[in-house]
Design a protein around this motif. Structure first.
Motif, PDB file in Angstrom:
ATOM      1  N   LEU A 178      16.879   0.912  31.064  1.00 26.22           N
ATOM      2  CA  LEU A 178      16.068   0.229  30.471  1.00 26.22           C
ATOM      3  C   LEU A 178      14.494   0.877  29.365  1.00 26.22           C
ATOM      4  O   LEU A 178      15.321   1.518  28.111  1.00 26.22           O
ATOM      5  CB  LEU A 178      15.698  -1.272  30.181  1.00 26.22           C
ATOM      6  CG  LEU A 178      16.323  -2.133  29.969  1.00 26.22           C
ATOM      7  CD1 LEU A 178      16.703  -3.509  30.089  1.00 26.22           C
ATOM      8  CD2 LEU A 178      17.258  -1.977  28.173  1.00 26.22           C
ATOM      9  N   ALA A 179      13.810   1.318  30.414  1.00 24.18           N
ATOM     10  CA  ALA A 179      12.648   2.431  29.861  1.00 24.18           C
ATOM     11  C   ALA A 179      13.441   3.624  29.900  1.00 24.18           C
ATOM     12  O   ALA A 179      12.458   4.308  29.043  1.00 24.18           O
ATOM     13  CB  ALA A 179      11.933   2.243  31.364  1.00 24.18           C
ATOM     14  N   PHE A 180      13.944   4.152  30.453  1.00 21.86           N
ATOM     15  CA  PHE A 180      14.705   6.093  30.605  1.00 21.86           C
ATOM     16  C   PHE A 180      15.528   5.977  28.777  1.00 21.86           C
ATOM     17  O   PHE A 180      14.804   5.796  28.126  1.00 21.86           O
ATOM     18  CB  PHE A 180      15.808   6.131  31.604  1.00 21.86           C
ATOM     19  CG  PHE A 180      15.987   6.810  31.263  1.00 21.86           C
ATOM     20  CD1 PHE A 180      15.381   8.165  31.821  1.00 21.86           C
ATOM     21  CD2 PHE A 180      17.246   7.794  30.524  1.00 21.86           C
ATOM     22  CE1 PHE A 180      15.613   9.074  31.346  1.00 21.86           C
ATOM     23  CE2 PHE A 180      17.895   8.719  30.254  1.00 21.86           C
ATOM     24  CZ  PHE A 180      17.150   9.891  30.861  1.00 21.86           C
ATOM     25  N   ILE A 228       7.046  -0.242  38.508  1.00 17.99           N
ATOM     26  CA  ILE A 228       8.238  -1.393  38.870  1.00 17.99           C
ATOM     27  C   ILE A 228       9.371  -0.722  38.943  1.00 17.99           C
ATOM     28  O   ILE A 228      10.317  -0.507  39.023  1.00 17.99           O
ATOM     29  CB  ILE A 228       8.121  -3.303  38.848  1.00 17.99           C
ATOM     30  CG1 ILE A 228       7.083  -3.943  39.277  1.00 17.99           C
ATOM     31  CG2 ILE A 228       9.472  -3.628  38.855  1.00 17.99           C
ATOM     32  CD1 ILE A 228       6.726  -5.191  38.628  1.00 17.99           C
ATOM     33  N   ALA A 229       8.907   0.048  37.246  1.00 17.77           N
ATOM     34  CA  ALA A 229       9.880   0.477  36.485  1.00 17.77           C
ATOM     35  C   ALA A 229       9.769   1.324  35.904  1.00 17.77           C
ATOM     36  O   ALA A 229       8.312   1.338  35.099  1.00 17.77           O
ATOM     37  CB  ALA A 229      11.168  -0.105  35.704  1.00 17.77           C
ATOM     38  N   ALA A 230      10.249   3.030  36.059  1.00 23.40           N
ATOM     39  CA  ALA A 230       9.488   4.085  34.804  1.00 23.40           C
ATOM     40  C   ALA A 230      11.145   4.528  34.037  1.00 23.40           C
ATOM     41  O   ALA A 230      12.390   4.382  34.788  1.00 23.40           O
ATOM     42  CB  ALA A 230       8.802   4.696  35.828  1.00 23.40           C
ATOM     43  N   SER A 231      10.624   5.443  32.881  1.00 26.44           N
ATOM     44  CA  SER A 231      11.852   5.626  32.560  1.00 26.44           C
ATOM     45  C   SER A 231      11.988   7.195  33.101  1.00 26.44           C
ATOM     46  O   SER A 231      12.955   7.407  32.494  1.00 26.44           O
ATOM     47  CB  SER A 231      10.983   5.876  31.325  1.00 26.44           C
ATOM     48  OG  SER A 231       9.584   7.064  31.273  1.00 26.44           O
ATOM     49  N   ARG A 232      10.980   7.846  34.070  1.00 22.49           N
ATOM     50  CA  ARG A 232      11.272   8.865  34.918  1.00 22.49           C
ATOM     51  C   ARG A 232      10.525   8.362  36.071  1.00 22.49           C
ATOM     52  O   ARG A 232       9.422   8.171  36.057  1.00 22.49           O
ATOM     53  CB  ARG A 232      11.166  10.053  34.027  1.00 22.49           C
ATOM     54  CG  ARG A 232       9.429  10.064  33.704  1.00 22.49           C
ATOM     55  CD  ARG A 232       9.484  11.392  32.851  1.00 22.49           C
ATOM     56  NE  ARG A 232       8.053  11.343  32.474  1.00 22.49           N
ATOM     57  CZ  ARG A 232       6.777  12.296  33.305  1.00 22.49           C
ATOM     58  NH1 ARG A 232       6.946  12.943  34.278  1.00 22.49           N
ATOM     59  NH2 ARG A 232       5.116  12.298  33.378  1.00 22.49           N
ATOM     60  N   PRO A 233      10.747   8.988  36.866  1.00 27.76           N
ATOM     61  CA  PRO A 233      10.279   9.229  38.145  1.00 27.76           C
ATOM     62  C   PRO A 233       8.629   9.281  39.010  1.00 27.76           C
ATOM     63  O   PRO A 233       8.533  10.419  38.216  1.00 27.76           O
ATOM     64  CB  PRO A 233      11.191   9.917  39.209  1.00 27.76           C
ATOM     65  CG  PRO A 233      12.103  10.388  38.128  1.00 27.76           C
ATOM     66  CD  PRO A 233      12.506  10.005  37.604  1.00 27.76           C
TER      67      PRO A 233
END
Ligand code: ADP
Length: 591
Positions: A72-74, A94-99
């Motif tokens: 979703l973030a990505f 917790i989550a990110a659009s890119r590592p």
């Protein structure tokens, strides 16, 4: 040469004020732009952050569905061109659009800490790669109920690139404006100060003595007033200087042409000024000399000191000798108001003093001369009265002496009376010199003395070198002078002598001479014979009891009164010639 202080100052102040204002304006514009741009940038990021949170929330992701969250973030990040992260309570991503390389420790970030407390938070700082990045964080409640944070980030380099571009543009504008302001301020200062410089130039000329200089300022206002005031000042000053220099010239003229020597001494007693007469008398090197060196009078020194101490003017008498001549001065000493200068005005009273002394001498001589016959008369008359009457011959002898002495007194008194009249200024002025004929004058004198001459067997004759003309004289006094000289010639000539009365004339005057072949006068006595009561030798003429010593003095006075001169030439035992001049009556002579 002066530095253009006001012009420089105006220029500098103008540049500083303009530069300051421009700088402030530039900086403020930059600051305001930065604030505005940052706010806009952050605001749009907040919109994106809230939108991302709402999308994430709408999809109801579970914290345990990390892959789903990442996807979703990505997708969101990709569609909005942002990085999106979901950060948990522990500060872990917790989550990110890119590592991301650093996933933990996000609690320390201010925007994260702020969002975890339920507020919005943002920050602009370098990210892990060192690139300037804007971070915006919003609180995010995720199921199972768990407090997290949605953070969006975006590189801010472009934003700051814009700032830098704007700053460069403002700096360039600032420099151009500053240069323009400097150029304008120089011109303006010049323009403002030019009238002042013109006025200063003219004022400098005025102060250098060119008081005819005028300031021609065309404008109005303060400079016009200043020009007007300075022009008036110069005109008044010029007039005052003219008046003062005229007054000074007058004073100098008076001082220089004063008959009295006038000296000015400074407080140290040195001569600081002297008029022409003063320099003639005391020497041309007088200035700067001390009084004692220049004049050398301790009396004057004491007077000067006393006036310096008391400031009370005083008068003192000085006896000085210059070039072998004795002078008597009455000196008026006064202090001048400026400093302790002392003014000395010298009155030459030598002539007055001499007259006074001569008068004293004259009175003493006259008394003495009168006392001699009087003593004889008294002595012989007392002898006769005291019964000393003896033989008729003796009585006659005594009475004869008394008679002779009384005659002598009478002659003396007559001479004194003549002298008194000749000395009286009123009489001398009142006596009218009128045209008289010289013809017959010498004959009259010859007539009067012919008997006496016959007695002494003296030949008396007249020699006319010129035809006797008309004289400007007083006949009685002229005859008196001739009589006195002829009387002396007869008196001082031995028996058988020769006397010659001569008349001669030139263009201006007639000359009368009486020459004899008598005793003559020794050269050392010659200068004295015209002195009153002077007799070469009272006993030199046998039987001479008639001399008064006034005859030649009367001749001299008469001749001087008639405007002529008298002189004598004599050689002992050969003879004497007295001659005097009388002005001719030119009107008659020329007609
Ligand atoms: P005084 O009455 O004695 O003659 P004057 O004044 O006439 O006085 O003359 C002054 C003196 O000058 C005389 O005493 C005399 O000695 C001398 N003196 C005047 N005239 C002659 C002269 N012709 N010859 C010689 N001595 C003269």
């Amino acid at each position: 040469m002066y530095r253009p202080l006001i012009r420089n100052r105006i220029t500098i102040y103008f540049i500083v004020i303009t530069g300051g204002a421009l700088l402030f304006l530039g900086l403020y514009t930059l600051y305001a732009f930065k604030e505005y741009s940052e706010k806009n940038f952050i605001d749009s990021m907040f919109i994106h952050a809230r939108y991302s949170r709402d999308v994430l929330y709408g999809e109801s992701p579970d914290i345990r569905q990390r892959d789903r969250l990442n996807t979703l973030a990505f997708n969101l990040g990709d569609s909005m061109g942002l990085d999106i992260e979901v950060i948990g309570q522990s500060g872990a991503v917790i989550a990110a659009s890119r590592p991301r390389s650093a996933n933990a420790g996000q609690l320390e970030k201010s925007e994260v800490a702020s969002a975890l407390t339920g507020n919005f938070g943002w920050d602009i700082r370098p990210d892990d790669t060192g690139q300037k990045t804007a971070f915006v964080a919003v609180p995010f409640t995720i199921s199972p109920p768990y407090q997290a944070v949605v953070r969006v980030s975006q590189p801010a380099e472009e934003l700051y690139g814009q700032f830098a571009g704007l700053a460069r543009a403002i700096a360039a504008a600032f420099l151009v404006a500053l240069f323009l302001a400097a150029w304008l301020s120089v011109r303006l200062a010049k323009r403002l100060v030019r009238p002042l410089e013109e006025i200063t130039d003219s004022a400098a000329k005025m102060s250098a003595g060119q008081l005819d200089e005028r300031i021609h300022y065309k404008g109005d206002g303060e400079f016009a007033l200043l020009s007007h005031v300075l022009n008036n000042l110069a005109a008044n000053l010029s007039q005052k200087i003219h008046e003062t220099s005229a007054e000074k010239q007058k004073l100098e003229l008076i001082l220089q042409n004063m008959d009295n020597p006038v000296l000015l001494f400074d407080k140290n007693g040195r001569v600081s000024a002297a008029n022409r007469h003063g320099q003639q008398l005391f020497g041309p090197n007088l200035l700067g000399q001390h009084q004692l060196a220049a004049i050398g009078s301790s009396v004057l020194d004491t007077a000067i000191r006393s006036v310096q101490d008391n400031s009370v003017a005083k008068s003192t008498t000085l006896k000085l000798t210059f070039n072998g001549l004795k002078y008597i001065f009455q000196v008026f000493v006064a202090s001048l108001p400026a400093g302790q200068n002392i003014l000395c005005v010298f009155h030459d009273i030598t002539a007055l003093q001499n007259i006074y002394e001569k008068q004293m001498e004259f009175v003493a001589n006259a008394s003495h001369e009168l006392a001699t016959p009087l003593t004889a008369i008294r002595g012989f008359s007392e002898t006769l009265l005291d019964g000393g009457l003896g033989s008729t011959a003796t009585n006659i002898k005594f009475i004869k002496i008394i008679h002779e002495e009384s005659e002598r007194m009478q002659r003396l008194l007559a001479d004194l009376l003549r002298l008194a009249r000749l000395d009286a200024a009123d009489y001398r002025q009142a006596i009218a010199l009128s045209p008289i004929a010289a013809e017959g004058l010498l004959e009259e004198v010859l007539e009067e003395f012919s008997n006496q001459c016959q007695h002494k067997n003296i030949s008396l004759s007249i020699d006319y070198q010129r035809q006797p003309g008309s004289l400007l004289a007083n006949r009685d006094w002229l005859k008196q002078a001739l009589v006195n000289l002829t009387e002396n010639a007869v008196k001082y000539s031995p028996e058988g002598g020769k006397i010659m009365l001569t008349y001669d004339a030139d263009d201006a005057c007639a000359t009368f001479s009486v020459s004899d072949s008598g005793l003559g006068i020794a050269p050392e006595n010659l200068p004295l014979v015209f002195e009153r009561f002077y007799q070469v030798d009272k006993a030199r003429v046998k039987g001479n009891s008639g001399g008064t010593g006034l005859g030649l003095a009367i001749v001299k006075s008469i001749v001087e009164m008639l405007g002529g001169t008298v002189k004598v030439e004599s050689r002992l035992k050969i003879g004497t010639t007295f001659s005097f001049t009388v002005p001719l009556n030119k009107i008659l002579v020329s007609s």
